[in-house]
Design a protein around this motif. Sequence first.
Motif, PDB file in Angstrom:
ATOM      1  N   THR A 240       0.859  -1.173   0.000  1.00  0.00           N
ATOM      2  CA  THR A 240       0.000   0.000   0.000  1.00  0.00           C
ATOM      3  C   THR A 240       0.897   1.224   0.000  1.00  0.00           C
ATOM      4  N   VAL A 241       0.827   2.004  -1.059  1.00  0.00           N
ATOM      5  CA  VAL A 241       1.636   3.223  -1.137  1.00  0.00           C
ATOM      6  C   VAL A 241       0.768   4.388  -0.667  1.00  0.00           C
ATOM      7  N   LEU A 242       1.243   5.058   0.380  1.00  0.00           N
ATOM      8  CA  LEU A 242       0.475   6.135   1.019  1.00  0.00           C
ATOM      9  C   LEU A 242       1.178   7.469   0.820  1.00  0.00           C
ATOM     10  N   SER A 243       0.431   8.559   0.982  1.00  0.00           N
ATOM     11  CA  SER A 243       1.060   9.885   1.002  1.00  0.00           C
ATOM     12  C   SER A 243       1.895   9.957   2.280  1.00  0.00           C
ATOM     13  N   ALA A 244       2.828  10.917   2.342  1.00  0.00           N
ATOM     14  CA  ALA A 244       3.705  11.012   3.507  1.00  0.00           C
ATOM     15  C   ALA A 244       2.892  11.130   4.796  1.00  0.00           C
ATOM     16  N   ASP A 245       1.827  11.960   4.770  1.00  0.00           N
ATOM     17  CA  ASP A 245       0.986  12.153   5.965  1.00  0.00           C
ATOM     18  C   ASP A 245       0.291  10.871   6.371  1.00  0.00           C
ATOM     19  N   GLU A 246      -0.305  10.211   5.365  1.00  0.00           N
ATOM     20  CA  GLU A 246      -1.020   8.968   5.663  1.00  0.00           C
ATOM     21  C   GLU A 246      -0.064   7.921   6.231  1.00  0.00           C
ATOM     22  N   PHE A 247       1.154   7.882   5.676  1.00  0.00           N
ATOM     23  CA  PHE A 247       2.123   6.904   6.150  1.00  0.00           C
ATOM     24  C   PHE A 247       2.479   7.192   7.610  1.00  0.00           C
ATOM     25  N   GLN A 248       2.657   8.480   7.921  1.00  0.00           N
ATOM     26  CA  GLN A 248       2.960   8.889   9.290  1.00  0.00           C
ATOM     27  C   GLN A 248       1.844   8.436  10.235  1.00  0.00           C
ATOM     28  N   LYS A 249       0.608   8.648   9.778  1.00  0.00           N
ATOM     29  CA  LYS A 249      -0.556   8.260  10.608  1.00  0.00           C
ATOM     30  C   LYS A 249      -0.566   6.759  10.817  1.00  0.00           C
ATOM     31  N   TRP A 250      -0.271   6.018   9.743  1.00  0.00           N
ATOM     32  CA  TRP A 250      -0.265   4.558   9.854  1.00  0.00           C
ATOM     33  C   TRP A 250       0.804   4.121  10.856  1.00  0.00           C
ATOM     34  N   ALA A 251       2.003   4.738  10.739  1.00  0.00           N
ATOM     35  CA  ALA A 251       3.108   4.369  11.629  1.00  0.00           C
ATOM     36  C   ALA A 251       2.738   4.672  13.081  1.00  0.00           C
ATOM     37  N   GLU A 252       2.072   5.813  13.313  1.00  0.00           N
ATOM     38  CA  GLU A 252       1.671   6.156  14.675  1.00  0.00           C
ATOM     39  C   GLU A 252       0.633   5.175  15.205  1.00  0.00           C
ATOM     40  N   ALA A 253      -0.297   4.796  14.337  1.00  0.00           N
ATOM     41  CA  ALA A 253      -1.322   3.834  14.758  1.00  0.00           C
ATOM     42  C   ALA A 253      -0.684   2.503  15.136  1.00  0.00           C
ATOM     43  N   GLU A 254       0.351   2.104  14.394  1.00  0.00           N
ATOM     44  CA  GLU A 254       1.043   0.845  14.713  1.00  0.00           C
ATOM     45  C   GLU A 254       1.731   0.949  16.072  1.00  0.00           C
ATOM     46  N   GLN A 255       2.317   2.125  16.361  1.00  0.00           N
ATOM     47  CA  GLN A 255       2.962   2.333  17.661  1.00  0.00           C
ATOM     48  C   GLN A 255       1.919   2.262  18.778  1.00  0.00           C
ATOM     49  N   ALA A 256       0.735   2.861  18.506  1.00  0.00           N
ATOM     50  CA  ALA A 256      -0.330   2.834  19.517  1.00  0.00           C
ATOM     51  C   ALA A 256      -0.737   1.400  19.806  1.00  0.00           C
ATOM     52  N   LYS A 257      -0.812   0.589  18.721  1.00  0.00           N
ATOM     53  CA  LYS A 257      -1.169  -0.832  18.899  1.00  0.00           C
ATOM     54  C   LYS A 257      -0.150  -1.534  19.777  1.00  0.00           C
ATOM     55  N   LEU A 258       1.144  -1.259  19.493  1.00  0.00           N
ATOM     56  CA  LEU A 258       2.218  -1.898  20.269  1.00  0.00           C
ATOM     57  C   LEU A 258       2.132  -1.474  21.731  1.00  0.00           C
ATOM     58  N   LYS A 259       1.816  -0.194  21.924  1.00  0.00           N
ATOM     59  CA  LYS A 259       1.739   0.347  23.274  1.00  0.00           C
ATOM     60  C   LYS A 259       0.643  -0.374  24.052  1.00  0.00           C
ATOM     61  N   GLU A 260      -0.458  -0.606  23.350  1.00  0.00           N
ATOM     62  CA  GLU A 260      -1.572  -1.322  23.967  1.00  0.00           C
ATOM     63  C   GLU A 260      -1.145  -2.716  24.419  1.00  0.00           C
ATOM     64  N   LEU A 261      -0.304  -3.318  23.581  1.00  0.00           N
ATOM     65  CA  LEU A 261       0.185  -4.659  23.919  1.00  0.00           C
ATOM     66  C   LEU A 261       1.241  -4.610  25.018  1.00  0.00           C
ATOM     67  N   GLY A 262       1.682  -3.397  25.366  1.00  0.00           N
ATOM     68  CA  GLY A 262       2.651  -3.253  26.453  1.00  0.00           C
ATOM     69  C   GLY A 262       4.086  -3.416  26.018  1.00  0.00           C
ATOM     70  N   ALA A 263       4.308  -3.419  24.711  1.00  0.00           N
ATOM     71  CA  ALA A 263       5.672  -3.691  24.243  1.00  0.00           C
ATOM     72  C   ALA A 263       6.578  -2.472  24.296  1.00  0.00           C
ATOM     73  N   VAL A 264       5.993  -1.274  24.137  1.00  0.00           N
ATOM     74  CA  VAL A 264       6.868  -0.097  23.944  1.00  0.00           C
ATOM     75  C   VAL A 264       6.896   0.856  25.130  1.00  0.00           C
ATOM     76  N   ASP A 265       6.459   0.390  26.283  1.00  0.00           N
ATOM     77  CA  ASP A 265       6.395   1.288  27.443  1.00  0.00           C
ATOM     78  C   ASP A 265       7.637   2.141  27.597  1.00  0.00           C
ATOM     79  N   ASP A 266       8.787   1.480  27.566  1.00  0.00           N
ATOM     80  CA  ASP A 266      10.036   2.194  27.834  1.00  0.00           C
ATOM     81  C   ASP A 266      10.293   3.299  26.816  1.00  0.00           C
ATOM     82  N   VAL A 267      10.003   3.015  25.562  1.00  0.00           N
ATOM     83  CA  VAL A 267      10.275   3.988  24.497  1.00  0.00           C
ATOM     84  C   VAL A 267       9.440   5.248  24.703  1.00  0.00           C
ATOM     85  N   TRP A 268       8.222   5.064  25.170  1.00  0.00           N
ATOM     86  CA  TRP A 268       7.294   6.192  25.268  1.00  0.00           C
ATOM     87  C   TRP A 268       7.449   6.990  26.557  1.00  0.00           C
ATOM     88  N   LYS A 269       8.241   6.499  27.492  1.00  0.00           N
ATOM     89  CA  LYS A 269       8.408   7.222  28.759  1.00  0.00           C
ATOM     90  C   LYS A 269       9.213   8.482  28.557  1.00  0.00           C
TER      91      LYS A 269
END
Length: 269
Positions: A240-269
């Motif tokens: 899926t080729v996205l515009s730069a903004d859409e790609f950024q949004k997708w990447a952020e949503a993926e980080q949010a998903k990881l955060k929910e799973l508890g994987a990225v706590d340290d990174v986000w502190k």
Amino acid sequence: MTDWLGLPALAATHGGQIDSLIGWIHVFMLILFVGWGGFIAYTLVRFRRSRHPVANYTGVKSHASSSLEIGVAVVEGILLFGFAIPIWAARVDRIPPESEALVVHVTGEQFAWNVRYAGPDGVFGRTDIKLIDLQSNPLGVDRSDPAAKDDVTTLNQLYLPVNQPIIVKLRSKDVIHSFGVPEFRVKQDAIPGLTIPVWFVPNVTTAEMRTRTGNPEFQYEIACAQLCGLGHYTMRGFVTVLSADEFQKWAEAEQAKLKELGAVDDVWK
Ligand SMILES: [Cu+2]
């Protein structure tokens, strides 16, 4: 210019060069085909048995055919050294620096494409073969490594930003696969034990391509281009080729998903 070839729609910056080379090869082969075909037809008539009942053991004395063959060899040389090798060199030698590109790891396995992004830290975390779990962790990402906590993995889904150099680092977990995306004019084998970079700049988003082709369901597809086993035909991935903004949004949503799973706590502190 190369529409007459009926190639798949073009969606990468370097593709025009490849298409024009394919076009020139076709033109040249057509000339050869007509030339040789005409020559054979001519000799069949010219040297027919009724006019030449006895074989002539001396044969042709003129050097016209040698000159023609030298001409063919020269044109082939021009195609090879003037076009094919420079285009190939640009693909394999002039890879852009990783700081200016998006680096994605793509690992083939029977029968799927595993995709991994480094996440916001830009560093691919540690992997361990012992952590591989075909369902939950097919790449064996070690989430206890700080650099691995924000790594994003997807199955058969490659998301890319438009107009940015992409470096795909290809690997395989088992047999030889091949990463082929016809619209990007890219095809590269994934070989077990090697990490092979492929780079390209996608320049048409999936949404644009849907409008352009008039097909609202259009998808760029990663086709495994090496017969890799019984399930080879099922080995499809999607890009899926996205515009730069859409790609950024997708990447952020993926980080949010990881955060929910508890994987990225340290990174986000
Ligand atoms: Cu395959």
